[in-house]
Design a protein around this motif. Structure first.
Motif, short mmCIF file in Angstrom:
data_model
loop_
_atom_site.label_atom_id
_atom_site.label_comp_id
_atom_site.label_asym_id
_atom_site.label_seq_id
_atom_site.Cartn_x
_atom_site.Cartn_y
_atom_site.Cartn_z
N PRO A 60 6.71 -2.62 2.91
CA PRO A 60 5.75 -4.22 3.21
C PRO A 60 4.64 -4.11 2.88
N ALA A 61 3.97 -3.02 3.36
CA ALA A 61 2.16 -3.08 3.27
C ALA A 61 2.13 -3.00 1.70
N LEU A 62 2.83 -1.60 1.04
CA LEU A 62 2.59 -1.50 -0.17
C LEU A 62 2.65 -2.38 -1.19
N ARG A 63 3.48 -3.23 -0.82
CA ARG A 63 4.10 -4.40 -1.73
C ARG A 63 3.23 -5.54 -1.76
N THR A 105 -7.24 -11.13 0.20
CA THR A 105 -7.60 -10.17 1.06
C THR A 105 -6.86 -9.88 2.77
N LEU A 106 -7.84 -11.17 3.06
CA LEU A 106 -7.67 -11.57 4.58
C LEU A 106 -5.66 -11.62 5.16
N ILE A 107 -5.35 -12.55 4.46
CA ILE A 107 -4.39 -12.87 4.91
C ILE A 107 -2.88 -11.77 4.53
N GLY A 108 -3.45 -10.86 3.48
CA GLY A 108 -2.22 -9.80 3.18
C GLY A 108 -2.33 -8.48 3.86
N SER A 109 -3.69 -8.82 4.61
CA SER A 109 -4.13 -7.15 5.37
C SER A 109 -3.46 -7.72 6.68
N ILE A 137 -3.76 -1.14 12.35
CA ILE A 137 -5.35 -1.86 11.70
C ILE A 137 -5.73 -1.20 10.15
N SER A 138 -5.21 0.40 10.51
CA SER A 138 -5.67 1.08 9.44
C SER A 138 -4.77 0.84 8.09
N THR A 139 -4.14 -0.30 8.14
CA THR A 139 -2.93 0.12 6.65
C THR A 139 -3.80 -1.30 6.78
N GLY A 140 -4.82 -2.51 6.97
CA GLY A 140 -5.48 -4.04 6.93
C GLY A 140 -6.82 -3.22 5.46
N SER A 141 -7.59 -2.38 6.65
CA SER A 141 -8.06 -1.51 6.00
C SER A 141 -7.99 -1.10 4.17
N MET A 142 -6.11 -0.15 4.58
CA MET A 142 -6.20 0.28 2.91
C MET A 142 -6.24 -0.62 2.19
N VAL A 143 -5.16 -1.94 2.95
CA VAL A 143 -5.13 -3.16 1.59
C VAL A 143 -5.77 -3.45 1.25
N GLY A 144 -6.39 -4.00 2.32
CA GLY A 144 -8.90 -4.28 1.27
C GLY A 144 -8.59 -3.18 0.05
N LEU A 145 -9.09 -2.11 0.56
CA LEU A 145 -9.60 -1.44 -0.10
C LEU A 145 -9.21 -1.50 -1.26
N TRP A 146 -7.56 -1.30 -0.79
CA TRP A 146 -6.87 -1.27 -2.73
C TRP A 146 -7.25 -2.29 -2.98
N SER A 147 -7.13 -3.80 -2.28
CA SER A 147 -6.81 -5.08 -3.42
C SER A 147 -8.64 -5.14 -4.10
N GLY A 176 -10.02 -5.92 5.25
CA GLY A 176 -8.81 -5.85 5.20
C GLY A 176 -9.01 -5.39 6.74
N THR A 177 -9.82 -5.01 7.06
CA THR A 177 -10.15 -4.21 8.60
C THR A 177 -10.30 -5.71 9.47
N LEU A 178 -10.53 -6.76 9.03
CA LEU A 178 -11.33 -7.59 9.78
C LEU A 178 -9.86 -8.63 10.04
N GLY A 179 -8.97 -8.88 8.85
CA GLY A 179 -8.00 -8.98 8.85
C GLY A 179 -6.98 -7.89 9.80
N GLY A 180 -6.64 -6.68 9.89
CA GLY A 180 -6.39 -5.89 10.93
C GLY A 180 -6.44 -6.54 12.29
N VAL A 181 -7.39 -6.89 12.97
CA VAL A 181 -7.94 -6.61 13.71
C VAL A 181 -7.71 -8.03 14.25
N PHE A 182 -7.99 -9.27 13.59
CA PHE A 182 -7.57 -10.82 13.55
C PHE A 182 -5.91 -10.64 14.23
N SER A 183 -5.04 -9.95 12.56
CA SER A 183 -3.77 -9.92 13.44
C SER A 183 -3.46 -8.96 14.51
N ARG A 184 -4.01 -8.07 14.71
CA ARG A 184 -3.86 -7.31 15.97
C ARG A 184 -3.94 -8.07 16.82
N GLY A 185 -4.82 -8.70 16.82
CA GLY A 185 -5.02 -9.46 18.64
C GLY A 185 -4.14 -10.91 18.31
#
Lengths: 119, 316
Positions: B144-147, B210-214, B224-234, B301-310
């Protein structure tokens, strides 16, 4: 067959499933159900895998370019027909040769003689 | 009776987070198999209910079969993504080199051109290494993250392609028709407005995607690292898209772009100067994007990940 014997058979079969699937499609294209029936009938019931495990293997072979597939309408039902590609035929030939060498080696060690098999 | 098959397929569907087309294909094949097998059992005199139970048992548990399909989809998606990445990086480098050596005035001396090309090559190699590492088979990123990564990248790049094409066409229209009707100063002001507006739109779209995707990817993986990776990739895909699309459109629409604001620039006198000015401007912008967007993307992506985790912690 004992439980132990059955699990060994399933393990061995798993390693050769690709070759067996290619071989079942050698005669003619077929859909999943027929492929499984051919496996069961041609092996005289020896290879009776959980049927669902065949489909991921068919998809994998298709991704590798060894099989091709297309939808077909039969009796108002859509079914996916699989057929061998040229690459699949070549893989079947080389796989059969490899298997024969392997089986003859095993046979020679177990029974001390090598019987020539038809290719 | 058929409800049993429907229930079986519904369970299967819930365990198949693959593309819609592939999911439909797998489920149709399974349904066809179950119906065929069921009617076959009944032809042999088995009561319908017992026949169906037997057919489902023989097919196997969805929880055992579905993961095999998912694993295959991961391998396939990773392979395609890696191929696309390598092809884009190579094309990007070729296009930059072709531009810089065809129009040497962009960078200046031969040594500057070589230096600039080496800098781009180094940057692209670094991104290639990161991208290939992120999509390697050993990577723990789930499907799902890769997609999500691929989807975010495609939407962002598409939004850039559309707005950049629009910008080129509007600029051309403005300088061919507008300059007859209005003073040049007004046209120049409108040109600047158009430029900033149409460059801001895809950038803001990219930020949002990027924010929504991550955050969506982190909600699946809980890391959270998944979010960073999605952001980097994006960011990486968007940067490559910016370089490829802007340079390709510049070359394709050169005839329309040269008679715009560049033709009034005192430095760009001849037509080859004009082309060098236009391409150099684009190259400068796109190299900045290449440098900044992946890093910015990873941060977002990290920001999106932190937001989602929070949010998930608050909800739980």
């Amino acid at each position: 067959m004992t439980g132990e014997g059955k699990s060994i058979s399933a393990q061995i079969l798993k390693g050769h499933l690709d070759l067996l699937l290619l071989a079942t499609l050698q005669a003619s294209p077929a859909h999943g159900y027929v492929i499984i029936e051919r496996l069961r009938l041609q092996s005289k019931g020896t290879f009776d895998l959980p049927e669902g495990t065949i489909y991921p293997a068919l998809h994998r072979l298709e991704q590798a370019g060894l099989l091709a597939s297309q939808w077909s309408e039969e009796h108002a039902r859509r079914r996916r027909i699989y057929s061998l590609t040229a690459k699949g035929r070549a893989a079947l030939q080389s796989g059969t040769k490899e298997w024969l060498t392997f089986a003859q080696g095993i046979q020679a060690i177990l029974f001390g003689e090598v019987q020539s098999w038809p290719i | 009776m058929a409800n049993l098959i429907e229930d079986y397929l519904t369970t299967f569907r819930s365990l198949l987070p693959v593309g819609k087309r592939q999911q439909t294909r797998i489920l149709q094949e399974i349904e066809d198999h179950l119906l065929e097998s069921w009617s076959h059992e009944q032809e042999h005199g088995m009561p319908p209910e017992e026949a169906l139970r037997r057919v489902l048992a023989r097919f196997g548990e969805p929880a055992e079969i579905a993961p095999v399909f998912v694993e295959q989809a991961v391998v396939c998606t990773r392979r395609q993504t890696r191929l696309l990445l390598v092809a884009s990086l190579a094309l990007c480098f070729l296009l930059i080199c072709a531009t810089i050596f065809r129009y040497p005035a962009i960078a200046g001396s031969f040594a500057d051109n070589v230096g600039y090309s080496c800098f781009c090559l180094l940057l692209l190699c670094a991104y290639g290494w990161l991208g290939l590492r992120a999509t390697s088979l050993k990577s723990t990123i789930a499907l799902p993250a890769l997609r999500q990564e691929v989807r975010v990248s495609l939407y962002s790049t598409l939004s850039f392609a559309i707005t950049y094409l629009l910008l080129c066409l509007l600029e051309s229209l403005l300088w061919s028709k507008g300059v007859v009707l209005y003073p040049r100063q007004n046209i120049l002001a409108i040109d600047h407005m158009l430029n900033s507006f149409l460059v801001t739109v895809p950038f803001v779209a990219w930020l949002i995607f990027t924010l929504i995707g991550s955050s969506s990817a982190v909600s699946h993986s809980r890391r959270i690292s998944t979010g960073s990776m999605v952001g980097l990739w994006s960011g990486l895909t968007m940067a490559l898209g910016v370089v490829l699309i802007s340079l390709a459109l510049n070359y394709a629409l050169m005839g329309l772009l040269l008679p715009t604001s560049w033709s009034y620039d005192p430095i760009c006198r001849s037509s080859s100067d004009l082309a060098a000015c236009e391409l150099g401007d684009t190259l400068g912008g796109s190299t900045s994007a290449l440098l900044a967007l992946p890093l910015l993307g990873a941060g977002l992506g990290t920001l999106g990940g932190v937001f989602s985790r929070g949010r998930s912690v608050v909800l739980s």
